[in-house]
Design a protein around this motif. Structure first.
Motif, PDB file in Angstrom:
ATOM      1  N   LEU A   1     -14.215  57.633 -12.982  1.00  0.00           N
ATOM      2  CA  LEU A   1     -13.175  57.697 -11.963  1.00  0.00           C
ATOM      3  C   LEU A   1     -12.590  59.100 -11.823  1.00  0.00           C
ATOM      4  O   LEU A   1     -12.060  59.449 -10.767  1.00  0.00           O
ATOM      5  CB  LEU A   1     -12.069  56.697 -12.289  1.00  0.00           C
ATOM      6  N   THR A   2     -12.711  59.918 -12.869  1.00  0.00           N
ATOM      7  CA  THR A   2     -12.175  61.281 -12.763  1.00  0.00           C
ATOM      8  C   THR A   2     -12.942  62.088 -11.722  1.00  0.00           C
ATOM      9  O   THR A   2     -12.399  63.035 -11.138  1.00  0.00           O
ATOM     10  CB  THR A   2     -12.225  62.021 -14.119  1.00  0.00           C
ATOM     11  N   GLY A   3     -14.201  61.727 -11.497  1.00  0.00           N
ATOM     12  CA  GLY A   3     -14.986  62.417 -10.477  1.00  0.00           C
ATOM     13  C   GLY A   3     -14.970  61.726  -9.131  1.00  0.00           C
ATOM     14  O   GLY A   3     -15.317  62.329  -8.104  1.00  0.00           O
TER      15      GLY A   3
ATOM     16  N   VAL B   1      -5.178  62.083  -1.516  1.00  0.00           N
ATOM     17  CA  VAL B   1      -5.923  61.809  -2.747  1.00  0.00           C
ATOM     18  C   VAL B   1      -6.288  60.333  -2.736  1.00  0.00           C
ATOM     19  O   VAL B   1      -5.412  59.468  -2.601  1.00  0.00           O
ATOM     20  CB  VAL B   1      -5.095  62.150  -3.990  1.00  0.00           C
ATOM     21  N   SER B   2      -7.587  60.050  -2.860  1.00  0.00           N
ATOM     22  CA  SER B   2      -8.000  58.656  -2.718  1.00  0.00           C
ATOM     23  C   SER B   2      -9.201  58.314  -3.587  1.00  0.00           C
ATOM     24  O   SER B   2      -9.930  59.191  -4.052  1.00  0.00           O
ATOM     25  CB  SER B   2      -8.348  58.353  -1.253  1.00  0.00           C
TER      26      SER B   2
ATOM     27  N   THR C   1      -3.966  61.380 -20.132  1.00  0.00           N
ATOM     28  CA  THR C   1      -4.590  62.492 -20.856  1.00  0.00           C
ATOM     29  C   THR C   1      -5.815  63.066 -20.133  1.00  0.00           C
ATOM     30  O   THR C   1      -6.336  64.095 -20.550  1.00  0.00           O
ATOM     31  CB  THR C   1      -5.022  62.034 -22.258  1.00  0.00           C
ATOM     32  N   ALA C   2      -6.256  62.437 -19.061  1.00  0.00           N
ATOM     33  CA  ALA C   2      -7.447  62.898 -18.325  1.00  0.00           C
ATOM     34  C   ALA C   2      -7.118  64.173 -17.542  1.00  0.00           C
ATOM     35  O   ALA C   2      -5.960  64.454 -17.222  1.00  0.00           O
ATOM     36  CB  ALA C   2      -7.940  61.816 -17.378  1.00  0.00           C
ATOM     37  N   GLN C   3      -8.175  64.918 -17.238  1.00  0.00           N
ATOM     38  CA  GLN C   3      -8.035  66.134 -16.444  1.00  0.00           C
ATOM     39  C   GLN C   3      -8.298  65.801 -14.978  1.00  0.00           C
ATOM     40  O   GLN C   3      -9.418  65.482 -14.594  1.00  0.00           O
ATOM     41  CB  GLN C   3      -9.016  67.197 -16.936  1.00  0.00           C
ATOM     42  N   TRP C   4      -7.255  65.882 -14.165  1.00  0.00           N
ATOM     43  CA  TRP C   4      -7.377  65.622 -12.734  1.00  0.00           C
ATOM     44  C   TRP C   4      -7.378  66.947 -11.986  1.00  0.00           C
ATOM     45  O   TRP C   4      -6.511  67.789 -12.210  1.00  0.00           O
ATOM     46  CB  TRP C   4      -6.224  64.736 -12.260  1.00  0.00           C
ATOM     47  N   LYS C   5      -8.355  67.127 -11.110  1.00  0.00           N
ATOM     48  CA  LYS C   5      -8.575  68.447 -10.478  1.00  0.00           C
ATOM     49  C   LYS C   5      -7.922  68.582  -9.107  1.00  0.00           C
ATOM     50  O   LYS C   5      -8.222  69.507  -8.379  1.00  0.00           O
ATOM     51  CB  LYS C   5     -10.083  68.709 -10.384  1.00  0.00           C
ATOM     52  N   TRP C   6      -7.046  67.664  -8.742  1.00  0.00           N
ATOM     53  CA  TRP C   6      -6.448  67.732  -7.426  1.00  0.00           C
ATOM     54  C   TRP C   6      -4.947  67.969  -7.505  1.00  0.00           C
ATOM     55  O   TRP C   6      -4.279  67.652  -8.406  1.00  0.00           O
ATOM     56  CB  TRP C   6      -6.707  66.445  -6.617  1.00  0.00           C
TER      57      TRP C   6
END
Length: 314
Positions: free
Chosen positions: A165-167, A178-179, A309-314
């Protein structure tokens, strides 16, 4: 008491690495079991890091049954996972799995835990027949059940990776929204998500601990069952930014029209989740049956904890 050897294939990957950590990080388990970590390159830093934690390193080629036999010699248990996406060959992955099963039998392994998935073609009565990366693993499981004899074989079936889901969640360059856009119903589709790096080992190590009680058992590897809108609403809460779910249309016919077998396979995979709850209709009601095989005292990760804790790029 001499520690029993558990050989872990893919020990530097998601599922294998989680299995290794679940045992090495648990004093009770690490006193019972010694880890033999199978990796393609024992000299790599990730492999050496396992060695520094007490794992024995070994090398094997899944296409060479002789090397598999040598790698698992003397093992009490084996955790095995294969990677369809390396070759995108159903027959190739199935043969690798059969090599593992045959090698375990010949070497006297007492307990094999196979990373499997549902047979989608059978589950959907042929409606969805292109999800090869599920069917290949299921065919290995069916083979193992036919030939296992007195060997205990258990099946870990991982759900939908939270890390995927992070991608898949991103910002639209035109609207700025963001969707998450997938062919699921936002409020009725059940999505079985798993933190594959943290929670896999809670199930796989638990299956080894259950011993003969886990013979022939298939566990749904699920951290949490969620509806799509719950996924995006939770992410909005965690990040403080609006995240929405957008339902995309999809059908078997539209998947076939894509003209790309991988795209068709992945679209059918999403339809499987929408129409068959991934493991079969109503599978969300049966999770407790699988959770009884978790390592004693284990707490699964939630989607909210992962998202924090995930890395979100948006």
């Amino acid at each position: 008491m001499t520690a029993k050897i558990i050989t872990v294939f893919g020990a530097t990957g998601n599922q294998g690495g989680s299995t290794v950590s679940a045992i090495l990080n648990n004093p009770s388990l690490s006193s019972k079991y010694k880890i033999r970590a199978i990796t393609r390159d024992p000299s790599k830093p990730a492999a050496q890091a396992l060695a520094s934690r007490g794992a024995e390193l070994a090398k094997a080629d899944l296409n060479d049954i002789a090397s598999v036999k040598a790698a698992i010699a003397g093992s009490y248990g084996v955790f095995a996972v294969t990677n369809y996406w390396e070759t995108t060959s159903k027959s190739g992955e199935t043969q690798q799995g059969k090599n593992i099963v045959d090698a375990c039998k010949e070497q006297g392994v007492q307990h094999l835990v196979w990373s499997s998935l549902p047979n989608v073609t059978q589950l959907t009565h042929g409606q969805l027949s292109k999800v090869e990366h599920f069917d290949s693993k299921a065919e290995v499981a069916e083979y193992a059940e036919r030939v296992k004899g007195d060997m205990i074989v258990s099946y870990f079936m991982p759900g939908y990776f939270m890390s995927n889901l992070t991608g898949q969640i991103g910002r639209d360059p035109d609207s700025g929204t963001v969707s998450l856009s997938l062919p699921w119903d936002p409020t009725t589709t059940w999505v079985p998500v798993i933190d594959i790096q943290k929670d896999t080992g809670l199930f796989t190590a638990g299956l080894f601990e259950a011993a003969s009680k886990a013979n022939g058992v298939s566990v749904q590897g699920v951290s949490e069952w969620l509806h799509p809108r719950q996924i995006t609403d939770t992410l909005s809460e965690v990040t403080g930014k609006d995240v929405v779910f957008v339902q995309q249309p999809a059908s078997v016919e539209s998947a076939a029209s894509l003209g790309n077998r991988i795209a068709e396979e992945l679209t059918q995979n999403m339809i499987l989740i929408r129409d068959y709850s991934y493991f079969g209709k109503g599978a969300e009601k049966d999770q407790a049956e699988s959770d009884q095989f978790l390592v004693a005292g284990a707490k699964k990760n939630t989607w909210k904890q992962f998202a924090e804790t995930a890395q979100w790029k948006w």
